[in-house]
Every structure is written in structure tokens, then in C-alpha cells.
Scaffold this motif. Structure first.
Motif, short mmCIF file in Angstrom:
data_model
loop_
_atom_site.label_atom_id
_atom_site.label_comp_id
_atom_site.label_asym_id
_atom_site.label_seq_id
_atom_site.Cartn_x
_atom_site.Cartn_y
_atom_site.Cartn_z
N GLU A 1 63.12 85.41 81.38
CA GLU A 1 63.40 85.28 79.95
C GLU A 1 64.88 85.32 79.61
OE1 GLU A 1 60.15 87.72 77.63
OE2 GLU A 1 60.71 88.83 79.44
N ALA A 2 65.70 85.79 80.53
CA ALA A 2 67.12 85.96 80.22
C ALA A 2 67.94 85.90 81.49
CB ALA A 2 67.35 87.30 79.52
N TYR A 3 69.16 85.38 81.34
CA TYR A 3 70.14 85.36 82.42
C TYR A 3 71.50 85.10 81.79
CZ TYR A 3 72.79 83.79 86.50
OH TYR A 3 73.75 83.64 87.47
N LEU A 4 72.46 85.93 82.09
CA LEU A 4 73.79 85.91 81.46
C LEU A 4 73.74 86.37 80.01
CD1 LEU A 4 75.32 82.56 82.81
CD2 LEU A 4 75.43 84.83 83.83
N LYS A 5 72.69 86.05 79.30
CA LYS A 5 72.49 86.53 77.93
C LYS A 5 71.00 86.66 77.65
CE LYS A 5 73.03 84.11 74.21
NZ LYS A 5 71.65 84.17 73.65
N PHE A 6 70.69 87.41 76.59
CA PHE A 6 69.31 87.57 76.15
C PHE A 6 69.01 86.53 75.07
CE2 PHE A 6 69.57 91.30 78.57
CZ PHE A 6 68.37 92.01 78.56
N PRO A 7 67.73 86.36 74.72
CA PRO A 7 67.41 85.48 73.58
C PRO A 7 67.97 86.06 72.29
CG PRO A 7 65.45 85.96 74.91
CD PRO A 7 66.52 86.90 75.36
N PHE A 8 68.01 85.24 71.24
CA PHE A 8 68.39 85.72 69.92
C PHE A 8 67.32 86.71 69.42
CE2 PHE A 8 70.54 81.67 70.35
CZ PHE A 8 71.80 81.93 69.84
N ASP A 9 67.72 87.61 68.53
CA ASP A 9 66.81 88.59 67.94
C ASP A 9 66.13 89.42 69.03
OD1 ASP A 9 65.44 90.01 66.01
OD2 ASP A 9 63.80 88.55 65.86
N VAL A 10 66.93 90.17 69.77
CA VAL A 10 66.44 90.97 70.89
C VAL A 10 65.49 92.05 70.40
CG1 VAL A 10 67.11 92.44 72.82
CG2 VAL A 10 68.60 90.54 72.12
N GLN A 11 64.37 92.20 71.11
CA GLN A 11 63.35 93.17 70.74
C GLN A 11 63.44 94.42 71.62
OE1 GLN A 11 61.23 92.35 68.01
NE2 GLN A 11 62.83 90.77 67.95
N LYS A 12 62.84 95.52 71.15
CA LYS A 12 62.84 96.78 71.89
C LYS A 12 61.67 96.78 72.87
CE LYS A 12 64.88 99.29 67.99
NZ LYS A 12 64.70 100.40 67.01
N ARG A 13 61.82 96.01 73.97
CA ARG A 13 60.75 95.88 74.95
C ARG A 13 61.36 95.57 76.31
NH1 ARG A 13 59.86 90.60 76.42
NH2 ARG A 13 60.51 88.93 75.01
N THR A 14 60.53 95.37 77.30
CA THR A 14 60.98 95.02 78.64
C THR A 14 61.16 93.51 78.76
OG1 THR A 14 59.90 96.95 79.61
CG2 THR A 14 60.41 95.13 81.10
N TYR A 15 62.26 93.09 79.40
CA TYR A 15 62.55 91.67 79.60
C TYR A 15 62.63 91.36 81.09
CZ TYR A 15 63.73 90.77 74.69
OH TYR A 15 63.69 90.59 73.33
N ARG A 16 62.28 90.12 81.44
CA ARG A 16 62.41 89.65 82.82
C ARG A 16 63.78 88.97 82.97
NH1 ARG A 16 59.14 85.65 84.11
NH2 ARG A 16 58.55 85.21 81.94
N TRP A 17 64.69 89.64 83.66
CA TRP A 17 66.08 89.20 83.83
C TRP A 17 66.23 88.54 85.20
CZ3 TRP A 17 70.60 89.08 81.04
CH2 TRP A 17 71.81 89.00 81.75
N TRP A 18 66.86 87.37 85.25
CA TRP A 18 67.07 86.67 86.52
C TRP A 18 68.22 87.29 87.29
CZ3 TRP A 18 64.81 83.38 89.74
CH2 TRP A 18 65.60 82.74 90.72
N ASP A 19 67.94 87.65 88.56
CA ASP A 19 68.96 88.17 89.47
C ASP A 19 69.23 87.09 90.51
OD1 ASP A 19 70.47 89.40 91.43
OD2 ASP A 19 69.36 91.29 91.36
N ASN A 20 70.41 86.50 90.45
CA ASN A 20 70.70 85.36 91.31
C ASN A 20 70.76 85.75 92.79
OD1 ASN A 20 71.16 82.49 90.96
ND2 ASN A 20 73.14 82.84 91.94
N THR A 21 71.22 86.95 93.09
CA THR A 21 71.27 87.39 94.49
C THR A 21 69.86 87.62 95.04
OG1 THR A 21 73.39 88.49 94.07
CG2 THR A 21 72.22 89.11 96.07
N LEU A 22 69.01 88.19 94.21
CA LEU A 22 67.62 88.42 94.61
C LEU A 22 66.86 87.11 94.73
CD1 LEU A 22 65.24 90.41 95.10
CD2 LEU A 22 64.89 90.39 92.61
#
Length: 328
Positions: free
Chosen positions: A138-159
Motif C-alpha cells: 500500500e505504500a513505499y517512500l510515502k503513504f497514501p493521502f488521508d493516512v488512517q490509524k491502522r496497519t499498512y503494508r509497506w514495501w521493503d526493497n531489500t526484503l
């Protein structure tokens, strides 16, 4: 008598009605379309920390090294306009003081170029335009607009995969409040590398296809709620080598408990977050409320003037009861 509306009252009523119609349009139509990721981005983020680094010259891990990570993001305008999505070219370099300054980023301790393509409104990955690697989440380098108080799936390029980042409340960065997210990565095999056998405790073998493992002591991101811009980032990468099939690390390539945004990078990120969120707030909140209030007032005043109007006599004659009778 007859009532006639003055031009002023009609103008006030019309202007008030226009502003009342404009207010919801700004909030529900214009503001969502203003919240888009740019295609001409050109930013640089610098991280610094200390840790252990593998010295390829000495063939050993050297502790206590200052580590600098530089991440340059540039928008590919031509590709973006052609595709309709945001195409960002990203280069990440990892250096020690020994490799800085470097005239060519390829001279860095590690150099990773890649391309991220995203939907300009949702920030979701789009798979086109020579994207590499295949980015998910859902996010990489930045989050979507209107960030919510929840868990996000963040891309880890090394992983080469996503990391779950959980909401942990708010935190101030350079006096600016953002949403704080944290996560970590357990030891995970991410690839193979051909190395001398002595590096992975197999000195009798000249070359070994060693296993490359990666973990992360912890991510910490502070994000602007309105725009999704990261105003503070901290990571703790650990990359190691293992002999084929082994369950223990034989060599440490990179290990740092904390590499974080420099103060200058934080200040610039906060400046941009304030600017962008202020613009969104003006279009989505301030302007609609102002238009609604002004429109209501003008419409009421104009309506009252229209109802009252101006009294005008129907003829120029004097009323009958004011005439004086003639006597002969």
C-alpha cells in the motif's frame, strides 16, 4: 402599491446562491482531485547512523563505521504523461566515510537503482512502464493521502516484499505532528552470492554460492496525515552471509541498529509537508467553510431585500382623500 427588487438585492442573492453551491464542490470534487502525487518530483533524503560494514579489501567486518544512505527520487515526466500514472526513478546508495564523496554513485558500498510506478490518487503500485522490481503493498517512500490509524503494508526493497507497519500514536518532528508507524523484519533469506569459501567458514573451497540473509532491527516512520509524506524515517538493516544450508550467520555485510533521517532532511520534509497539507486544507476545508458562511449571509441579506423591495406609487395622481373640493 407594487414591490420591485433592486439590482443590488438580486446580485447579493445570486452571489450567495453561487457560493452555497461552490462550497460542497470544493470539498467533494475539487479537493480529491487536488490530492495527487506529482510527476515532476525531485527530492533527496539522507540517512545517517553507525554500524558494522564488511570491508571487501580486508575481507572482514569492520565495526563502528559511520554509514550514510542517500535516496534520490526523480519523476520521469515523459513516462508519467504517457501512462497517466506517477513514474518515479529511485537510486539508493550506501556509503561509509571511505567511499564518500563519490563522483560516481556506482563507486558506493552499495548502489541500487529501481523504478516505482503508482496511481497518482491512491498511491497503489501500478505494474507498467519498466517497473523494477515488482513492487507490492500500500505504500513505499510515502503513504497514501488521508493516512488512517491502522496497519499498512509497506514495501521493503531489500526484503523484496512487504512489511506490516502498525500505528503507534502521534509524534512531533521538528515541531510538526505526524502519525508514527513501526515494524520489523525477522531473518529472511533474500538471495545468493558467490564469495570466497573462507568468508563463510569453508576455507577449503575457493568459491561458494553463499546464502544472503536480511533482517531489520526496526522501522520507525512519522507520516503527515493529510499528504502521506514521510517526515521522519528510521531503519535498522542487517545483511549477512551463511554457508549453504547453514542456520547461523558466517559473515556480516551490514549491521546498524539505527540509520535515520538527518536533521536537514527532516526539516525539508516538514517544510514540504506543511506546504502541501496547507494547500489541501485550504481547498478542502477553509475555502468551503468560508464560501458556505459568506454564501449564507449574502443569500439571507439579498433575500430580505428582494422581499422588501421598494414601494412605488402606481400613478402620479394625488390620492383622492388629499384633494380639496372646489366651491362655487
Amino acid at each position: 402599491m407594487r414591490r420591485t427588487a433592486s439590482p443590488t438585492s438580486l446580485i447579493l442573492l445570486g452571489l450567495g446562491t453561487f457560493l452555497l453551491v461552490l462550497a460542497p464542490l470544493l470539498a467533494w470534487y475539487v479537493e480529491p482531485r487536488a490530492a495527487v502525487n506529482p510527476i515532476d518530483i525531485d527530492t533527496t533524503a539522507v540517512y545517517r547512523g553507525t554500524g558494522s560494514v564488511f570491508d571487501t579489501g580486508e575481507l572482514e567486518t569492520v565495526p563502528g563505521q559511520r554509514i550514510t544512505v542517500t535516496q534520490r527520487v526523480r519523476g520521469n515526466v515523459a513516462e508519467s504523461e504517457r501512462s497517466g500514472d506517477a513514474v518515479w526513478d529511485v537510486t539508493t546508495t550506501v556509503d561509509t566515510d571511505k567511499t564518500l564523496p563519490a563522483a560516481d554513485p556506482h563507486d558506493a558500498l552499495d548502489f541500487v537503482p529501481h523504478r516505482w510506478v503508482m496511481d497518482r490518487r491512491t498511491t497503489r503500485p501500478v505494474h507498467c512502464c519498466g517497473e523494477k522490481p515488482y513492487i507490492e503493498g500500500e505504500a513505499y517512500l510515502k503513504f497514501p493521502f488521508d493516512v488512517q490509524k491502522r496497519t499498512y503494508r509497506w514495501w521493503d526493497n531489500t526484503l523484496g516484499g512487504t512489511v506490516m507497519l502498525s500505528y503507534r500514536g502521534t509524534e512531533k518532528v521538528q515541531g510538526y505532528t505526524g502519525y508514527r508507524f513501526t515494524g520489523s523484519v525477522p531473518p529472511t533469506r533474500v538471495g545468493s552470492r558467490l564469495v570466497p569459501g573462507s568468508i563463510v567458514d569453508q576455507p577449503s573451497r575457493p568459491q561458494v554460492l553463499a546464502e544472503e540473509w536480511y533482517s531489520n532491527h526496526g522501522f520507525e516512520l512519522v507520516v503527515d496525515q493529510a499528504t502521506g509524506r514521510v517526515v521522519y524515517a528510521q531503519t535498522g538493516p542487517k545483511r549477512t552471509l551463511r554457508a549453504p544450508g547453514a542456520d547461523k550467520d558466517a559473515a556480516v555485510l551490514l549491521d546498524s541498529p539505527k540509520i535515520a533521517f538527518t536533521t536537514d532532511t527532516q526539516k525539508e520534509a516538514v517544510r514540504q509537508a506543511k506546504r502541501d497539507s496547507g494547500q489541501l486544507r485550504a481547498v478542502g476545508v477553509t475555502a468551503p467553510i468560508g464560501a458556505a458562511v459568506a454564501g449564507f449571509v449574502l443569500a439571507v441579506v439579498g433575500g430580505v431585500l428582494v422581499v422588501r423591495g421598494r414601494r412605488r406609487p402606481e400613478s402620479d395622481e394625488t390620492p383622492d382623500n388629499s384633494r380639496v373640493p372646489l366651491t362655487i
